[in-house]
Design an enzyme around this catalytic site. Structure first.
Site, PDB file in Angstrom:
ATOM      1  N   ASP A  32       0.910  -1.526   0.399  1.00  0.00           N
ATOM      2  CA  ASP A  32      -0.064  -0.139   0.125  1.00  0.00           C
ATOM      3  C   ASP A  32       0.550   1.074   0.018  1.00  0.00           C
ATOM      4  O   ASP A  32       1.984   0.829   0.203  1.00  0.00           O
ATOM      5  CB  ASP A  32      -0.884   0.010   1.598  1.00  0.00           C
ATOM      6  N   ASP A  51       4.219   1.898  -4.450  1.00  0.00           N
ATOM      7  CA  ASP A  51       3.985   2.832  -5.566  1.00  0.00           C
ATOM      8  C   ASP A  51       3.535   1.511  -6.567  1.00  0.00           C
ATOM      9  O   ASP A  51       4.449   0.986  -7.240  1.00  0.00           O
ATOM     10  CB  ASP A  51       4.222   3.667  -5.879  1.00  0.00           C
ATOM     11  N   ASN A  77      -4.634  -5.456  -6.739  1.00  0.00           N
ATOM     12  CA  ASN A  77      -6.740  -4.609  -6.400  1.00  0.00           C
ATOM     13  C   ASN A  77      -6.094  -3.230  -6.339  1.00  0.00           C
ATOM     14  O   ASN A  77      -7.090  -2.952  -6.184  1.00  0.00           O
ATOM     15  CB  ASN A  77      -6.950  -5.381  -5.175  1.00  0.00           C
ATOM     16  N   TYR A 143     -11.327   5.977 -14.967  1.00  0.00           N
ATOM     17  CA  TYR A 143     -11.533   5.236 -14.669  1.00  0.00           C
ATOM     18  C   TYR A 143     -12.000   3.592 -14.760  1.00  0.00           C
ATOM     19  O   TYR A 143     -11.876   2.568 -15.306  1.00  0.00           O
ATOM     20  CB  TYR A 143     -12.765   5.071 -13.262  1.00  0.00           C
ATOM     21  N   LYS A 147     -10.290   0.407 -16.555  1.00  0.00           N
ATOM     22  CA  LYS A 147     -11.262  -0.822 -15.172  1.00  0.00           C
ATOM     23  C   LYS A 147     -11.408  -1.627 -16.889  1.00  0.00           C
ATOM     24  O   LYS A 147     -11.569  -3.291 -16.726  1.00  0.00           O
ATOM     25  CB  LYS A 147     -12.217  -1.436 -15.129  1.00  0.00           C
TER      26      LYS A 147
END
Length: 251
Positions: A32, A51, A77, A143, A147
């Site tokens: 993270d 990163d 994720n 986004y 995706k």
């Protein structure tokens, strides 16, 4: 003990995944960029500040994973929501910042996981996409594009790595309760001239089950897809969303 790596695993969906895999008996690796969130993780997890869009950091991470015995499951994720604005107002820098983490980050971990899993003759790679990756998402073009691309990446990875005993699938969360979506609700409400509650209720109205989902719903699917019970499930796009029927309801 099987090993799992979850990127962006210190909070939200990633944290729920990490907890679920931990409960299932996995050795958990978490990356993270949020150092505070990482510090709140259980002491038995292997936590790293990484990163997702930085190849040097990813390569170093996988050197450590290889030295520790390899990897059985990868949960790609990491992702960011990007700007909330009509496409004509989205800057190229904002576009690239979103796709760098959400798409490039998924590519990088898959790239470095593949050799380890090939050497082991088995493995599972799970990509977190979104219902935006099959419907689109007004005012969220970077986004949605990222995706959608994650699904194409997953399909290709499943084809390339299937002969080596490696499975790959994409999980598509719908509207997931939590702080991240609260930020999305605030931004969407402003962009659409609606209240937060109107946008929230609109998401619920747009699915057959008339409800939001929880991070643990996504985590449960990830653990199942990594299990022997899903040993012939690969190349699939699996929504955990209550069945989206209208991705942009105006309530």
């Amino acid at each position: 003990m099987p090993r799992v790596l979850i990127t962006a695993g210190a909070s939200g969906i990633g944290r729920a995944m990490a907890e679920a895999f931990d409960a299932a008996g996995y050795e958990v690796w978490v990356t993270d960029v949020d150092t505070d969130a990482l510090q709140s993780c259980p002491g038995n997890w292997r936590c790293r500040v990484v990163d997702a869009a930085d190849e040097t950091q990813i390569a170093t991470l996988f050197d450590g994973i290889a030295g520790a015995g390899g990897l059985d499951v990868l949960c790609a994720n990491a992702g960011v929501k990007g700007p909330t604005a009509p496409i004509e107002e989205v800057t190229l820098d904002d576009w690239r910042a979103c796709t760098a983490v959400t798409l490039d980050g998924a590519f990088l971990v898959a790239k470095y996981a593949a050799p380890l899993m090939k050497a082991a003759g088995q493995g599972v790679i799970l990509f977190t996409s979104s219902t935006a990756g099959i419907y689109g998402y007004p005012n969220r073009s970077p986004y949605a594009a990222a995706k959608w691309a994650v699904i194409g990446l997953m399909k290709t990875v499943a084809m390339e790595l299937g002969p080596f005993g490696i499975r790959s699938n994409a999980i598509l969360p719908g509207a997931v309760e939590g702080p991240r979506m609260e930020r999305v609700l605030e931004a969407e409400a402003k962009a659409k001239g609606m209240t937060r509650d109107q946008v929230y209720n609109g998401y619920a109205a747009g699915v057959s089950m008339k409800t939001w989902v929880e991070a643990r719903d996504i985590a449960d699917m990830a653990v199942f897809l990594a299990s022997d019970g899903a040993r012939r499930v690969s190349g699939q796009v699996i929504a955990v969303d209550g069945h989206t029927v209208n991705p942009d309801p105006q309530v």
